[in-house]
Design a protein around this motif. Structure first.
Motif, mmCIF file in Angstrom:
data_model
loop_
_atom_site.group_PDB
_atom_site.id
_atom_site.type_symbol
_atom_site.label_atom_id
_atom_site.label_comp_id
_atom_site.label_asym_id
_atom_site.label_seq_id
_atom_site.Cartn_x
_atom_site.Cartn_y
_atom_site.Cartn_z
ATOM 1 N N MET A 1 -16.693 -1.540 -6.081
ATOM 2 C CA MET A 1 -15.725 -2.199 -6.302
ATOM 3 C C MET A 1 -15.400 -3.536 -6.012
ATOM 4 N N SER A 2 -15.302 -4.620 -6.545
ATOM 5 C CA SER A 2 -15.665 -6.137 -6.671
ATOM 6 C C SER A 2 -14.406 -6.611 -5.851
ATOM 7 N N ALA A 3 -14.647 -7.634 -5.595
ATOM 8 C CA ALA A 3 -13.674 -8.541 -3.925
ATOM 9 C C ALA A 3 -12.488 -9.041 -4.749
ATOM 10 N N ALA A 4 -12.347 -9.335 -6.435
ATOM 11 C CA ALA A 4 -11.408 -9.794 -7.483
ATOM 12 C C ALA A 4 -10.476 -7.989 -7.215
ATOM 13 N N LEU A 5 -11.077 -7.745 -7.684
ATOM 14 C CA LEU A 5 -9.947 -6.576 -7.458
ATOM 15 C C LEU A 5 -9.555 -6.118 -6.407
ATOM 16 N N THR A 7 -8.786 -7.713 -3.535
ATOM 17 C CA THR A 7 -8.484 -9.262 -3.287
ATOM 18 C C THR A 7 -6.201 -8.624 -4.395
ATOM 19 N N VAL A 8 -6.817 -8.515 -5.673
ATOM 20 C CA VAL A 8 -5.453 -7.945 -6.276
ATOM 21 C C VAL A 8 -4.577 -6.933 -5.819
ATOM 22 N N LEU A 12 -0.610 -6.972 -4.340
ATOM 23 C CA LEU A 12 0.039 -6.074 -5.147
ATOM 24 C C LEU A 12 0.822 -5.345 -3.626
ATOM 25 N N ILE A 13 0.358 -5.052 -2.703
ATOM 26 C CA ILE A 13 0.380 -3.694 -1.245
ATOM 27 C C ILE A 13 1.317 -4.694 -1.039
ATOM 28 N N VAL A 14 0.495 -6.174 -0.289
ATOM 29 C CA VAL A 14 1.875 -6.812 0.182
ATOM 30 C C VAL A 14 3.432 -7.407 -0.241
ATOM 31 N N ALA A 15 2.793 -7.183 -1.365
ATOM 32 C CA ALA A 15 4.069 -8.268 -2.398
ATOM 33 C C ALA A 15 5.052 -6.698 -1.890
ATOM 34 N N VAL A 16 4.691 -5.320 -2.393
ATOM 35 C CA VAL A 16 5.795 -4.280 -2.330
ATOM 36 C C VAL A 16 5.908 -4.263 -0.626
ATOM 37 N N ALA A 17 5.323 -4.753 -0.031
ATOM 38 C CA ALA A 17 6.085 -4.179 1.450
ATOM 39 C C ALA A 17 6.863 -5.481 1.946
#
Length: 56
Positions: A1-5, A7-8, A12-17
């Motif tokens: 898995m790439s570092a950019a993916l 990070t995204v 997203l997980i932080v935003a949902v939390a």
């Protein structure tokens, strides 16, 4: 898995939390207890006192 993916996905997980926490913080609060005049947990004497205290 790439570092950019990664990070995204992490963002997203932080935003949902954060959204769930804000929803629970600012959401409609339920009043504890009965919340109405016909509550059997409150004695008639207490209801009379509350009605006297509400009147200015």
């Amino acid at each position: 898995m790439s570092a950019a993916l990664q990070t995204v996905i992490t963002l997203l997980i932080v935003a949902v939390a954060a959204a769930l926490l804000l929803r629970s913080w600012f959401g409609k609060k339920k009043s504890p207890g009965c919340g109405n005049e016909s509550c059997s947990a409150v004695s008639p004497e207490i209801r009379k006192l509350q009605s006297k205290l509400r009147k200015p």
